[in-house]
Design an enzyme around this catalytic site. Structure first.
Site, PDB file in Angstrom:
ATOM      1  N   TYR A 109      -2.417   5.768  -5.058  1.00 55.47           N
ATOM      2  CA  TYR A 109      -3.511   6.734  -5.195  1.00 55.47           C
ATOM      3  C   TYR A 109      -2.941   7.919  -5.970  1.00 55.47           C
ATOM      4  CZ  TYR A 109      -6.213   4.435  -1.441  1.00 55.47           C
ATOM      5  OH  TYR A 109      -6.923   3.542  -0.687  1.00 55.47           O
TER       6      TYR A 109
ATOM      7  N   SER B 132       0.845  -1.195   0.000  1.00 63.62           N
ATOM      8  CA  SER B 132       0.000   0.000   0.000  1.00 63.62           C
ATOM      9  C   SER B 132       0.880   1.244   0.000  1.00 63.62           C
ATOM     10  CB  SER B 132      -0.878   0.004   1.259  1.00 63.62           C
ATOM     11  OG  SER B 132      -1.490   1.273   1.429  1.00 63.62           O
TER      12      SER B 132
ATOM     13  N   THR C 282      -5.443   2.398  -7.662  1.00 63.52           N
ATOM     14  CA  THR C 282      -6.777   2.332  -7.060  1.00 63.52           C
ATOM     15  C   THR C 282      -7.668   3.407  -7.678  1.00 63.52           C
ATOM     16  OG1 THR C 282      -5.882   1.457  -5.002  1.00 63.52           O
ATOM     17  CG2 THR C 282      -8.068   2.449  -4.887  1.00 63.52           C
TER      18      THR C 282
ATOM     19  N   LYS D  97      -7.321  -1.132 -10.281  1.00 62.86           N
ATOM     20  CA  LYS D  97      -7.955  -1.817  -9.156  1.00 62.86           C
ATOM     21  C   LYS D  97      -9.228  -1.085  -8.725  1.00 62.86           C
ATOM     22  CE  LYS D  97      -6.969  -3.408  -4.427  1.00 62.86           C
ATOM     23  NZ  LYS D  97      -7.807  -2.555  -3.571  1.00 62.86           N
TER      24      LYS D  97
ATOM     25  N   HIS E   6     -12.946  -2.509  -2.881  1.00 65.29           N
ATOM     26  CA  HIS E   6     -12.151  -1.889  -1.814  1.00 65.29           C
ATOM     27  C   HIS E   6     -12.473  -2.538  -0.465  1.00 65.29           C
ATOM     28  CE1 HIS E   6      -9.646   1.928  -1.429  1.00 65.29           C
ATOM     29  NE2 HIS E   6      -9.637   1.453  -0.208  1.00 65.29           N
TER      30      HIS E   6
END
Length: 378
Positions: A129, A106, A155, A239, A263
């Site tokens: 992100y 992440s 994402t 994603k 998510h």
């Protein structure tokens, strides 16, 4: 007492972790309908096993974006793993590497890409992100590339954070001794002054974490996926796709693959379970790019069902943080091993010797049950 399945780790984690931390990992958005549905939907898919097939040798290996892995079970990005265990992402990276599979880090990790790379060899992807300041995005991507990460998992379902009521009640904050390591040492430009201000304003909050969350760009669109391809040669997995329409656009936009994900049911409640959305996405891409599933996988049988519906592999999230909380690296290794063993057994009992042999004919779903029922006599 010996842990015999993945679900048991959740109860152990709940006992061990502070309520604020457990709730952050465990909860979903609003009514949490999708959270339950991500699991429940699997139970509505049944098997049609084939018998009397020589299953003495079973091969679970596969390739993802050209990288050979031992099984189609990979690790999804989950934020702030040091809240679960002091070794956090280090432990997860070592467990993934030992299992011969892929870990996705992440961008909100409590260990940096360099720190994770320092644990040794392994195939790793970096979750991203897109922030308002594109320079910050470029720096994150550069760091991931330099640290040897092999793909970007972008994402796309988070123009704003979903409403997770447990976090509101608990006034969730990143514990003061932890930090979002991938943002340390970055030139935060416009982010910098404001984040310092916020740190001063919220002395007992993790200012940087709050600020970074607030910097997610709501204007993110497909043109930014194109832009990302201009700044990196790494393959980009999109994603958060759950519809055929978006799957087709993802292919046109040059995505290397799609991760069907809601998510972890933390964004928009009342979207379908990912296993329910999977087939629609698979049909839309027509084999042009691989499709992966993220969400609700707790058993080897779940892995088989996802592959029967056309997934090239699956990602697990919560089982990683819960097992990490319970037993650190050992816990994550056990989760990967249990899922592997269960998946191998499911393959054997279904009469499949390799992943290519797993087909839609090995399952029946609510929506195609009539196909297998004898016609009633008039």
């Amino acid at each position: 007492m010996e842990v015999t399945n993945v679900m048991e780790y959740e109860a152990i984690a709940k006992q061990k972790l502070p309520k604020m931390v457990y709730d952050y990992y465990a909860s979903g958005a609003e009514d949490q309908w999708t959270l339950a549905e991500n699991r429940n939907a699997f139970s509505r898919i049944l098997f049609r096993p084939r018998i009397l097939i020589d299953v003495s040798n079973i091969d679970m290996s596969t390739t993802v974006l050209g990288f050979k892995i031992s099984m189609p079970i990979m690790i999804a990005p989950t934020a702030m793993q040091k809240m679960a265990h002091p070794e956090g992402e280090y432990a997860t990276a070592r467990a993934a590497s030992a299992a011969g599979t892929i870990m996705t880090l992440s961008s909100w990790a409590t260990s940096s890409v360099e720190e994770v790379a320092s644990t040794g060899p392994g195939i790793r992807f970096f979750q991203l992100y897109v922030y308002k300041d594109r320079n910050v995005v470029a720096q994150l991507v550069r760091r991931a590339e330099r640290a040897g990460f092999k793909a970007i998992a972008l994402t796309v379902d988070t123009p704003r954070l979903g409403r997770r009521e447990a976090d509101i009640k608990n006034r969730f904050t990143l514990p003061p001794f932890l930090t979002l390591k991938n943002f340390e040492g970055l030139d935060l430009g416009k982010m910098d002054e404001a984040s310092l201000l916020i740190v001063h304003m919220q002395a007992n909050d993790s200012g940087l974490a709050s600020y970074v969350a607030g910097q997610i760009d709501r204007t993110l669109s497909w043109k930014d996926v194109k832009w990302l391809q201009t700044i990196t040669s790494l393959p980009i997995l999109v994603k958060g796709v759950i519809t055929a329409e978006d799957a087709r656009v993802a292919v046109q936009a040059g995505a290397a693959g799609i991760i069907v994900s809601n998510h972890g049911a933390r964004q928009l409640d009342y979207v379908p379970a990912t296993i329910m959305a999977l087939e629609e996405v698979v049909k839309a891409v027509q084999g042009r790019i691989p499709v992966f599933l993220d969400g609700g996988v707790r058993r080897g049988t779940d892995v088989f069902k996802a592959l029967a519906l056309g997934a090239s592999g699956i990602f697990i999230g919560r089982p990683v943080v819960f097992s990490l909380a319970a037993e650190g690296e050992t816990g994550v290794r056990k989760v990967l091993q249990m899922l592997r063993d269960e998946f191998e057994l499911t393959m054997a009992l279904s009469g499949c010797r390799n992943l290519k042999e797993i087909t839609h004919d090995h399952i029946m779903t609510d929506w195609d049950l009539p196909r297998h029922r004898p016609l009633p006599r008039l």
